[in-house]
Write a protein that holds these residues in place. Structure first.
Motif, short mmCIF file in Angstrom:
data_model
loop_
_atom_site.label_atom_id
_atom_site.label_comp_id
_atom_site.label_asym_id
_atom_site.label_seq_id
_atom_site.Cartn_x
_atom_site.Cartn_y
_atom_site.Cartn_z
N LYS A 41 10.91 4.57 13.30
CA LYS A 41 10.52 3.86 14.51
C LYS A 41 9.11 3.32 14.39
CE LYS A 41 13.53 6.39 17.70
NZ LYS A 41 13.59 7.13 19.00
N GLU A 42 8.78 2.39 15.27
CA GLU A 42 7.44 1.83 15.29
C GLU A 42 6.46 2.80 15.93
OE1 GLU A 42 8.63 -2.92 15.55
OE2 GLU A 42 7.51 -1.98 17.18
N ARG A 43 5.20 2.61 15.60
CA ARG A 43 4.16 3.42 16.21
C ARG A 43 4.11 3.14 17.70
NH1 ARG A 43 -1.36 4.04 12.94
NH2 ARG A 43 0.24 4.69 11.45
N GLU A 44 3.99 4.19 18.48
CA GLU A 44 4.07 4.10 19.94
C GLU A 44 2.79 4.63 20.58
OE1 GLU A 44 7.18 5.72 23.37
OE2 GLU A 44 6.74 6.98 21.63
N PHE A 45 2.27 3.88 21.52
CA PHE A 45 1.10 4.32 22.29
C PHE A 45 1.48 5.48 23.21
CE2 PHE A 45 -2.64 4.29 24.79
CZ PHE A 45 -2.26 4.29 26.13
N ILE A 46 0.62 6.51 23.25
CA ILE A 46 0.86 7.65 24.13
C ILE A 46 -0.13 7.67 25.27
CG2 ILE A 46 0.91 10.16 24.31
CD1 ILE A 46 3.24 8.94 22.80
N ALA A 47 -1.40 7.67 24.95
CA ALA A 47 -2.43 7.80 25.99
C ALA A 47 -3.78 7.39 25.43
CB ALA A 47 -2.49 9.23 26.52
N ARG A 48 -4.70 7.04 26.32
CA ARG A 48 -6.06 6.76 25.92
C ARG A 48 -6.98 7.29 27.00
NH1 ARG A 48 -4.30 1.32 26.97
NH2 ARG A 48 -5.07 0.59 28.97
N ILE A 49 -8.25 7.48 26.62
CA ILE A 49 -9.23 7.99 27.56
C ILE A 49 -10.57 7.34 27.26
CG2 ILE A 49 -9.77 10.01 26.13
CD1 ILE A 49 -10.04 11.60 28.79
N THR A 50 -11.27 6.94 28.31
CA THR A 50 -12.57 6.30 28.14
C THR A 50 -13.66 7.36 28.01
OG1 THR A 50 -13.03 6.24 30.51
CG2 THR A 50 -11.74 4.41 29.58
N TRP A 51 -14.87 6.89 27.77
CA TRP A 51 -15.98 7.83 27.61
C TRP A 51 -16.24 8.58 28.91
CZ3 TRP A 51 -20.32 7.68 30.62
CH2 TRP A 51 -20.51 6.51 31.38
N SER A 52 -15.91 7.97 30.04
CA SER A 52 -16.16 8.61 31.32
C SER A 52 -15.00 9.47 31.79
CB SER A 52 -16.46 7.55 32.39
OG SER A 52 -15.35 6.67 32.52
N GLY A 54 -11.69 8.36 32.19
CA GLY A 54 -10.55 7.66 32.77
C GLY A 54 -9.39 7.60 31.79
N ALA A 55 -8.22 8.05 32.24
CA ALA A 55 -7.08 8.17 31.34
C ALA A 55 -5.95 7.22 31.73
CB ALA A 55 -6.55 9.61 31.35
N THR A 56 -5.26 6.74 30.69
CA THR A 56 -4.09 5.88 30.87
C THR A 56 -2.99 6.42 29.99
OG1 THR A 56 -5.53 3.96 31.22
CG2 THR A 56 -3.22 3.53 30.70
N TYR A 57 -1.76 6.42 30.50
CA TYR A 57 -0.63 6.98 29.77
C TYR A 57 0.50 5.97 29.64
CZ TYR A 57 -2.86 11.44 30.81
OH TYR A 57 -3.76 12.47 30.90
N VAL A 62 6.01 9.72 28.28
CA VAL A 62 5.48 11.06 28.52
C VAL A 62 5.73 11.56 29.93
CG1 VAL A 62 3.75 10.74 26.73
CG2 VAL A 62 3.15 10.25 29.09
N LYS A 63 5.83 10.67 30.90
CA LYS A 63 6.28 11.02 32.26
C LYS A 63 5.64 12.28 32.81
CE LYS A 63 10.74 8.69 31.80
NZ LYS A 63 12.22 8.85 31.82
#
Length: 117
Positions: A41-52, A54-57, A62-63
């Protein structure tokens, strides 16, 4: 420059916490993220977080089961994975990019997570 660890074999329903240590203080201002790639499968984004903090999923994959966090003092980002499923089996990569960029330039070596049914 990014060293990921924490992968392993776990039964479905179990938990793992991945860690990613950045070797330089530069990364303290970067956006840190986790991707995964399952066999075939292709690489899949899971989550990211900023220096402060702030998180995005990637809600679809992942639900609410995964949580990303960071400890700036330790230059470390974590991925807490709960209620794991066999379809979560993959190599997990940590990554980083400058806050002004959309391209992840830095990648760790990957850590394998295997979830048995």
């Amino acid at each position: 420059q990014l060293q990921a660890s924490g992968g392993g074999l776990v039964q479905a329903g179990g938990s793992l916490r991945l860690s990613c240590v950045a070797s330089e203080r530069t990364f303290s201002s970067y956006v840190m993220g986790w991707f995964r790639q399952a066999p075939g499968k292709e690489r899949e984004f899971i989550a990211r977080i900023t220096w402060s903090g702030g998180a995005t999923y990637n809600a679809d994959s992942v639900k609410g089961r995964f949580t990303i966090s960071r400890d700036s003092a330790k230059n470390t980002v974590y991925l807490q994975m709960n209620r794991l499923k066999p379809e979560d089996t993959a190599v997990y990569y940590c990554t980083a990019r400058p806050p002004s960029s959309t391209v992840y330039d830095y990648w760790g070596q990957g850590t394998l997570v295997t979830v048995s049914s």
